[in-house]
Design an enzyme around this catalytic site. Structure first.
Site, short mmCIF file in Angstrom:
data_model
loop_
_atom_site.label_atom_id
_atom_site.label_comp_id
_atom_site.label_asym_id
_atom_site.label_seq_id
_atom_site.Cartn_x
_atom_site.Cartn_y
_atom_site.Cartn_z
N LYS A 169 2.56 -2.49 6.32
CA LYS A 169 2.84 -2.51 4.89
C LYS A 169 4.29 -2.14 4.59
O LYS A 169 4.90 -2.65 3.64
CB LYS A 169 1.87 -1.59 4.14
CG LYS A 169 0.44 -2.12 4.09
CD LYS A 169 0.35 -3.46 3.38
CE LYS A 169 -1.09 -3.85 3.08
NZ LYS A 169 -1.19 -5.15 2.38
N TYR A 204 -1.27 0.32 10.39
CA TYR A 204 -1.39 -0.19 9.03
C TYR A 204 -0.15 0.15 8.20
O TYR A 204 0.40 -0.71 7.49
CB TYR A 204 -2.65 0.39 8.37
CG TYR A 204 -2.87 -0.07 6.95
CD1 TYR A 204 -3.07 -1.42 6.67
CD2 TYR A 204 -2.88 0.84 5.90
CE1 TYR A 204 -3.28 -1.84 5.36
CE2 TYR A 204 -3.10 0.43 4.60
CZ TYR A 204 -3.29 -0.92 4.33
OH TYR A 204 -3.50 -1.34 3.04
N SER A 209 0.85 -1.20 0.00
CA SER A 209 0.00 0.00 0.00
C SER A 209 0.88 1.24 0.00
O SER A 209 1.97 1.23 0.58
CB SER A 209 -0.90 0.02 1.24
OG SER A 209 -1.54 1.28 1.38
#
Length: 256
Positions: A165, A161, A148
């Site tokens: 990633k 998050y 991402s």
């Protein structure tokens, strides 16, 4: 076949796509099948996989459905075993399982951070480890990890998050050193893609603002990511490994 098109052909290849029932995973599975690959479809919801399977069979390609949880190693072992037994080999792996979203670091527990890190890194690591020998036996292979753009941005409420990633990106770079030259390992950083996972966070105002701040003036589509996956899986990218490709419409700063 024209030599240019041959560079993007996956005729004779066998791919595994995780999270293949919806969104980016579904688009990737269909794209690889259109390019000539047979595909093993893995996700938790069998009904979603059945729909993708039917589309691939209608193209004249082979496909198998393997329902399972990427967090369960026995399910990943079953995926590998069935792929090799029923499709004959393995040459392409798309690690699409993963996810997460905004979280308030004042409330988000450390155990939840650990879960997110595990979800976005461990299944990819496990599947690369389990796939490598089969790819080497087949004479070569390509792995594409779906990361991402959050991995490279600093923004509020994305610490967990983004860290997960970023870890996947670094895993990609390092495993490429371990498994080259026979197995190539790359990653793709999608920008904001119109999927069911994004929908709950996408108010009309936010969508309009995001489109306005994107040089390409639109949200991404799952097929945009699938096209990049095809490139990284195909002979056209045979001298590319350990790299992270952003597919984001030209966005250079957080726009969520």
């Amino acid at each position: 076949m024209n030599d240019v098109f041959r560079q993007f052909s996956l005729e004779g290849q066998v791919a595994v796509v995780t999270g293949a029932g919806k969104g980016i995973g579904r688009a990737c599975a269909l794209m690889l099948a259109r390019a000539g690959a047979d595909v093993a479809l893995f996700a938790r919801t069998e009904a979603d996989l059945a729909s993708v399977n039917a589309e691939i069979i209608a193209m004249g390609r082979r496909a198998i459905i393997v329902p399972g949880d990427a967090n369960k190693e026995e399910d990943l072992d079953r995926l590998m075993q069935r792929t090799l037994q029923e499709l004959g080999k393995l040459t392409v792996l798309v690690n699409n399982v993963g996810g997460g979203g905004p979280s308030d670091p004042r409330k988000f527990k450390g155990s939840s951070v650990a879960d997110m890190l595990s979800f976005n890194v461990v299944p990819a690591y496990n599947l690369i480890q389990k796939s490598a020998a089969a790819m080497e036996t087949a004479g070569g292979g390509a792995v594409i990890n779906i990361s991402s753009v959050a991995a490279k941005y600093a923004q509020k409420h994305f610490s967990a998050y983004a860290a997960s990633k970023a870890a996947l990106n670094q895993l990609t770079r390092n495993l490429a050193q371990d498994f080259g030259p026979v197995v190539r390992i790359n990653a793709i950083e999608p920008g904001t893609i119109m999927t069911d996972a994004l929908a709950p966070f996408l108010t009309p105002e936010r969508k309009e603002r995001m489109e306005r701040s994107t040089p390409m003036a639109r949200m991404g589509r799952p097929e945009d990511i699938a096209s990049a996956v095809l490139f990284l899986a195909s002979p056209a990218s045979s001298w590319i490994t350990g790299k992270v490709l952003s597919v984001d419409g030209g966005v250079e700063a957080p726009n969520f």
